[in-house]
Design a protein around this motif. Structure first.
Motif, PDB file in Angstrom:
ATOM      1  N   ILE A 236     -33.683  -6.075   1.809  1.00 46.59           N
ATOM      2  CA  ILE A 236     -34.030  -7.549   2.304  1.00 46.59           C
ATOM      3  C   ILE A 236     -33.866  -7.569   3.590  1.00 46.59           C
ATOM      4  O   ILE A 236     -33.146  -6.575   4.149  1.00 46.59           O
ATOM      5  CB  ILE A 236     -33.169  -8.604   1.408  1.00 46.59           C
ATOM      6  N   SER A 237     -34.465  -8.540   4.220  1.00 48.12           N
ATOM      7  CA  SER A 237     -34.155  -8.762   5.609  1.00 48.12           C
ATOM      8  C   SER A 237     -33.198  -9.544   5.948  1.00 48.12           C
ATOM      9  O   SER A 237     -32.429 -10.165   4.997  1.00 48.12           O
ATOM     10  CB  SER A 237     -35.742  -9.666   6.219  1.00 48.12           C
ATOM     11  N   GLY A 238     -32.788  -9.645   7.116  1.00 46.38           N
ATOM     12  CA  GLY A 238     -31.562 -10.494   7.578  1.00 46.38           C
ATOM     13  C   GLY A 238     -32.020 -11.905   7.315  1.00 46.38           C
ATOM     14  O   GLY A 238     -31.241 -12.736   6.659  1.00 46.38           O
ATOM     15  N   ARG A 239     -33.336 -12.420   7.361  1.00 44.00           N
ATOM     16  CA  ARG A 239     -33.486 -13.847   6.991  1.00 44.00           C
ATOM     17  C   ARG A 239     -33.479 -14.070   5.476  1.00 44.00           C
ATOM     18  O   ARG A 239     -32.852 -15.098   5.169  1.00 44.00           O
ATOM     19  CB  ARG A 239     -35.056 -13.934   7.553  1.00 44.00           C
ATOM     20  N   GLU A 240     -34.100 -13.387   4.637  1.00 44.06           N
ATOM     21  CA  GLU A 240     -33.644 -13.417   3.454  1.00 44.06           C
ATOM     22  C   GLU A 240     -32.316 -13.079   2.868  1.00 44.06           C
ATOM     23  O   GLU A 240     -31.943 -14.132   1.854  1.00 44.06           O
ATOM     24  CB  GLU A 240     -34.692 -12.305   2.565  1.00 44.06           C
ATOM     25  N   ALA A 241     -31.553 -12.635   3.505  1.00 50.59           N
ATOM     26  CA  ALA A 241     -30.130 -12.539   3.236  1.00 50.59           C
ATOM     27  C   ALA A 241     -29.374 -13.614   3.563  1.00 50.59           C
ATOM     28  O   ALA A 241     -28.359 -14.042   2.550  1.00 50.59           O
ATOM     29  CB  ALA A 241     -29.443 -11.352   3.994  1.00 50.59           C
ATOM     30  N   ALA A 242     -29.709 -14.240   4.768  1.00 49.18           N
ATOM     31  CA  ALA A 242     -28.971 -15.494   5.157  1.00 49.18           C
ATOM     32  C   ALA A 242     -29.563 -16.697   4.176  1.00 49.18           C
ATOM     33  O   ALA A 242     -28.762 -17.220   3.711  1.00 49.18           O
ATOM     34  CB  ALA A 242     -29.740 -16.102   6.381  1.00 49.18           C
ATOM     35  N   ARG A 243     -30.862 -16.511   3.648  1.00 50.86           N
ATOM     36  CA  ARG A 243     -31.342 -17.663   2.576  1.00 50.86           C
ATOM     37  C   ARG A 243     -30.547 -17.543   1.367  1.00 50.86           C
ATOM     38  O   ARG A 243     -30.218 -18.445   0.701  1.00 50.86           O
ATOM     39  CB  ARG A 243     -32.779 -17.561   2.403  1.00 50.86           C
ATOM     40  N   ARG A 244     -30.360 -16.280   0.932  1.00 51.48           N
ATOM     41  CA  ARG A 244     -29.856 -16.230  -0.482  1.00 51.48           C
ATOM     42  C   ARG A 244     -28.298 -16.363  -0.489  1.00 51.48           C
ATOM     43  O   ARG A 244     -27.703 -17.041  -1.299  1.00 51.48           O
ATOM     44  CB  ARG A 244     -30.069 -14.670  -0.890  1.00 51.48           C
ATOM     45  N   LEU A 245     -27.709 -16.178   0.844  1.00 54.68           N
ATOM     46  CA  LEU A 245     -26.227 -16.433   0.812  1.00 54.68           C
ATOM     47  C   LEU A 245     -26.053 -18.037   0.898  1.00 54.68           C
ATOM     48  O   LEU A 245     -25.313 -18.574   0.076  1.00 54.68           O
ATOM     49  CB  LEU A 245     -25.702 -15.884   2.093  1.00 54.68           C
ATOM     50  N   ALA A 246     -27.141 -18.839   1.565  1.00 57.96           N
ATOM     51  CA  ALA A 246     -27.103 -20.238   1.757  1.00 57.96           C
ATOM     52  C   ALA A 246     -27.114 -20.864   0.262  1.00 57.96           C
ATOM     53  O   ALA A 246     -26.704 -21.816   0.005  1.00 57.96           O
ATOM     54  CB  ALA A 246     -27.973 -20.647   2.674  1.00 57.96           C
ATOM     55  N   ALA A 247     -27.927 -20.295  -0.461  1.00 56.66           N
ATOM     56  CA  ALA A 247     -28.183 -20.709  -1.759  1.00 56.66           C
ATOM     57  C   ALA A 247     -26.801 -20.783  -2.752  1.00 56.66           C
ATOM     58  O   ALA A 247     -26.874 -21.591  -3.599  1.00 56.66           O
ATOM     59  CB  ALA A 247     -29.291 -20.048  -2.553  1.00 56.66           C
ATOM     60  N   CYS A 248     -26.014 -20.020  -2.365  1.00 55.01           N
ATOM     61  CA  CYS A 248     -24.556 -19.706  -2.917  1.00 55.01           C
ATOM     62  C   CYS A 248     -23.650 -20.473  -2.067  1.00 55.01           C
ATOM     63  O   CYS A 248     -22.272 -20.230  -2.388  1.00 55.01           O
ATOM     64  CB  CYS A 248     -24.343 -18.374  -3.312  1.00 55.01           C
ATOM     65  N   ARG A 249     -24.075 -21.180  -0.986  1.00 57.40           N
ATOM     66  CA  ARG A 249     -22.929 -22.122  -0.367  1.00 57.40           C
ATOM     67  C   ARG A 249     -22.313 -21.136   0.648  1.00 57.40           C
ATOM     68  O   ARG A 249     -20.929 -21.156   0.955  1.00 57.40           O
ATOM     69  CB  ARG A 249     -22.035 -23.086  -1.148  1.00 57.40           C
ATOM     70  N   ILE A 250     -22.761 -19.845   0.975  1.00 62.69           N
ATOM     71  CA  ILE A 250     -22.182 -18.887   2.190  1.00 62.69           C
ATOM     72  C   ILE A 250     -23.246 -19.096   3.331  1.00 62.69           C
ATOM     73  O   ILE A 250     -24.431 -18.688   3.244  1.00 62.69           O
ATOM     74  CB  ILE A 250     -22.165 -17.726   1.807  1.00 62.69           C
ATOM     75  N   ILE A 251     -22.629 -19.598   4.323  1.00 57.41           N
ATOM     76  CA  ILE A 251     -23.426 -20.006   5.741  1.00 57.41           C
ATOM     77  C   ILE A 251     -23.161 -19.132   6.729  1.00 57.41           C
ATOM     78  O   ILE A 251     -22.374 -18.956   7.283  1.00 57.41           O
ATOM     79  CB  ILE A 251     -23.194 -21.300   6.126  1.00 57.41           C
ATOM     80  N   VAL A 252     -24.310 -18.232   6.915  1.00 61.80           N
ATOM     81  CA  VAL A 252     -24.254 -17.176   8.078  1.00 61.80           C
ATOM     82  C   VAL A 252     -25.722 -17.380   8.780  1.00 61.80           C
ATOM     83  O   VAL A 252     -26.506 -18.213   8.598  1.00 61.80           O
ATOM     84  CB  VAL A 252     -24.350 -15.786   7.632  1.00 61.80           C
ATOM     85  N   ASP A 253     -26.024 -16.526   9.854  1.00 67.12           N
ATOM     86  CA  ASP A 253     -27.125 -16.561  10.622  1.00 67.12           C
ATOM     87  C   ASP A 253     -27.969 -15.113  10.325  1.00 67.12           C
ATOM     88  O   ASP A 253     -27.257 -14.092  10.167  1.00 67.12           O
ATOM     89  CB  ASP A 253     -26.759 -16.648  12.222  1.00 67.12           C
ATOM     90  N   LYS A 254     -28.954 -15.136  10.394  1.00 70.28           N
ATOM     91  CA  LYS A 254     -29.907 -13.891  10.305  1.00 70.28           C
ATOM     92  C   LYS A 254     -29.603 -13.516  11.838  1.00 70.28           C
ATOM     93  O   LYS A 254     -29.424 -14.043  12.787  1.00 70.28           O
ATOM     94  CB  LYS A 254     -31.227 -14.247  10.007  1.00 70.28           C
ATOM     95  N   ALA A 255     -29.834 -11.963  11.826  1.00 74.85           N
ATOM     96  CA  ALA A 255     -29.460 -11.386  13.426  1.00 74.85           C
ATOM     97  C   ALA A 255     -30.355 -10.152  13.339  1.00 74.85           C
ATOM     98  O   ALA A 255     -31.022  -9.584  12.296  1.00 74.85           O
ATOM     99  CB  ALA A 255     -28.210 -11.077  13.565  1.00 74.85           C
ATOM    100  N   VAL A 256     -30.672  -9.680  14.421  1.00 77.97           N
ATOM    101  CA  VAL A 256     -31.197  -8.224  14.914  1.00 77.97           C
ATOM    102  C   VAL A 256     -30.141  -7.315  15.128  1.00 77.97           C
ATOM    103  O   VAL A 256     -29.053  -7.471  15.583  1.00 77.97           O
ATOM    104  CB  VAL A 256     -32.185  -8.407  15.910  1.00 77.97           C
ATOM    105  N   THR A 257     -30.365  -6.185  14.809  1.00 80.91           N
ATOM    106  CA  THR A 257     -29.598  -4.944  15.225  1.00 80.91           C
ATOM    107  C   THR A 257     -29.998  -4.435  16.700  1.00 80.91           C
ATOM    108  O   THR A 257     -31.108  -4.839  16.964  1.00 80.91           O
ATOM    109  CB  THR A 257     -29.442  -3.850  14.291  1.00 80.91           C
ATOM    110  N   PRO A 258     -29.221  -3.697  17.516  1.00 81.76           N
ATOM    111  CA  PRO A 258     -29.569  -3.624  19.023  1.00 81.76           C
ATOM    112  C   PRO A 258     -30.989  -2.713  19.050  1.00 81.76           C
ATOM    113  O   PRO A 258     -31.841  -2.846  19.855  1.00 81.76           O
ATOM    114  CB  PRO A 258     -28.249  -2.476  19.336  1.00 81.76           C
ATOM    115  N   PHE A 259     -31.246  -1.880  18.105  1.00 80.25           N
ATOM    116  CA  PHE A 259     -32.372  -1.240  18.282  1.00 80.25           C
ATOM    117  C   PHE A 259     -33.202  -1.367  16.846  1.00 80.25           C
ATOM    118  O   PHE A 259     -33.877  -0.605  16.235  1.00 80.25           O
ATOM    119  CB  PHE A 259     -32.142   0.432  18.039  1.00 80.25           C
ATOM    120  N   ASP A 260     -33.225  -2.769  16.463  1.00 79.16           N
ATOM    121  CA  ASP A 260     -34.184  -3.230  15.212  1.00 79.16           C
ATOM    122  C   ASP A 260     -35.595  -2.994  15.431  1.00 79.16           C
ATOM    123  O   ASP A 260     -36.103  -3.347  16.471  1.00 79.16           O
ATOM    124  CB  ASP A 260     -33.818  -4.612  15.100  1.00 79.16           C
ATOM    125  N   GLU A 261     -36.257  -2.205  14.506  1.00 78.19           N
ATOM    126  CA  GLU A 261     -37.754  -2.371  14.432  1.00 78.19           C
ATOM    127  C   GLU A 261     -38.390  -3.238  13.690  1.00 78.19           C
ATOM    128  O   GLU A 261     -39.584  -3.594  13.579  1.00 78.19           O
ATOM    129  CB  GLU A 261     -37.856  -0.955  13.724  1.00 78.19           C
TER     130      GLU A 261
END
Length: 416
Positions: free
Chosen positions: A331-356
């Motif tokens: 999954i992407s960072g965006r989808e990971a953040a969305r799934r976590l939020a659905a379970c009341r764990i709140i984080v940000d999506k992010a990129v890695t330094p050399f993210d493609e």
């Protein structure tokens, strides 16, 4: 007639605005029993909140103590002087300015004090952990100044001081910036000072995320090394949302004029009172234990996630921040953040330094530990938190029953 707003016997001051009262209650409910893991957030203390909501919210005090434009300022002059005195004691800086209304405005005051539009600024790349106010084209800093970026090393994903020195000596920037918003490692401020001296430029340390850990004894302070340091008084410091300038005494006049009247008008005196409260709380013995717990929670959670197959950028963290790659979960960072939020764990999506991956999706999540530490969670509980995060990210978004079970387990941890 007694003003009902000022009369304690009048009851709930928001009784006349049930819509806002209901929304505030919704926010309290949202936070209760959840894991608030945004790296930019902390939990203000009750005393800080009391000062923010105090009578000082009404007071206009344009100018500096002893040199105000408006009258009736004898009390707020004393409050601002007290905040300055406490900041001197806490940070050890020669110059203190507590008036910036925000961290971003403190950053803009640095530009105003030391540079002209078009001057060169050398800062950490946004994709490698920098901040938009350090030269993003979407921000004033990137449109008014000529911004050059250094990057982290490809092998370690940590700051490459040799690269910084090379760029600084070639381009001779007006300002050299240390600091960022998604870089999780400590900085060698002494090395940055040496580079700035060689390149004959201003060394600015943006310690928005680091200052609270520095005064808590977890990280080295940039104050002895930098020409100017900017601080966000919320985050790990647990004060009000606002900014703070710390600098060498030789820069006092230019920075004072940059804040007022160049960048902003009257300060928020209720926020300055709350900053004074927060500084006093940071000077108390218990604060160092809190700061240490913040860093230990982040390091422990990163290690436990690594055991479960998720790589932390740079191999770990020295701060309250971690950027964790989630692409191994498919999954992407965006989808990971969305799934976590659905379970009341709140984080940000992010990129890695050399993210493609596209920036809008990212391959990682970014979390912070300040709120968890303030809520009493300790390193021993990070294994449970890691399990809950993995379960949430692996759960199909349509599996409502599984989400409900994870949410219940999160509430049990969050309401510790």
């Amino acid at each position: 007639m007694t003003d009902p707003i000022l009369d304690p016997a009048a009851g709930d001051p928001l009784a006349g605005d049930p819509e806002i009262a209901a929304l505030l209650q919704r926010e309290a409910t949202r936070r209760r029993g959840s894991l608030q893991m945004l790296a930019a957030e902390s939990t203000a203390t009750p005393a800080v909140r009391a000062a923010v909501g105090s009578i000082l919210a009404d007071k206009y005090a344009e100018g500096y103590p002893g040199h105000r434009y408006h009258g009736g300022v004898d009390v707020v002059d004393d409050i601002e002087e007290l905040a300055i005195s406490r900041a001197h004691e806490l940070f050890g800086a020669e110059y203190v300015n507590v008036q910036p209304l925000s961290w971003a405005l403190a950053n803009f005051a640095v530009y105003a004090a030391f540079s002209q539009p078009g001057d060169q600024v050398l800062s950490l790349s946004l994709k490698h952990g920098g901040h938009q106010s350090h030269g993003s084209r979407a921000n004033l800093s990137g449109r008014w100044f000529t911004v050059l970026n250094y990057e982290v090393r490809a092998d370690t994903e940590q700051i490459d001081y040799d690269q910084i020195r090379e760029l600084a000596l070639i381009h001779r920037p007006r300002i050299l910036v240390a600091g960022g918003t998604s870089y999780s490692r400590s900085w060698d401020f002494a090395a940055m000072r040496t580079i700035a001296d060689e390149a004959d430029c201003i060394f600015w340390a943006d310690a928005a995320h680091l200052a609270g850990l520095a005064v808590g004894g977890v990280l080295d302070s940039p104050v002895p090394h930098a020409d100017v340091v900017t601080v966000a008084t919320n985050k790990v410091i647990r004060g009000p949302r606002g900014g703070l300038l710390l600098a060498r005494g030789e820069h006092a006049d230019s920075l004072s004029r940059a804040v007022y009247p160049f960048i902003q008008g009257a300060p928020a005196m209720h926020s300055i009172a709350a900053k004074a409260v927060a500084f006093a709380e940071c000077l108390r013995p218990g604060y160092a234990a809190y700061a240490r717990n913040v860093a230990d929670d982040a390091a422990e959670l990163s290690a436990r996630l690594a055991e479960r197959g998720l790589r932390t950028v740079s191999g770990g963290t020295d701060t309250h921040i971690a950027v964790v790659e989630v692409s191994s979960l498919g999954i992407s960072g965006r989808e990971a953040a969305r799934r976590l939020a659905a379970c009341r764990i709140i984080v940000d999506k992010a990129v890695t330094p050399f993210d493609e991956a596209p920036v809008a999706e990212g391959s990682a999540i970014r979390f912070g530990s300040a709120v968890m530490a303030a809520d009493g969670l300790r390193p021993a509980e990070m294994s449970t938190v890691a399990d809950l995060m993995i379960d949430a990210m692996r759960t199909d978004p349509d599996d409502v029953a599984r989400q409900a079970a994870i949410t219940e387990a999160v509430a049990a941890v969050g309401e510790k």
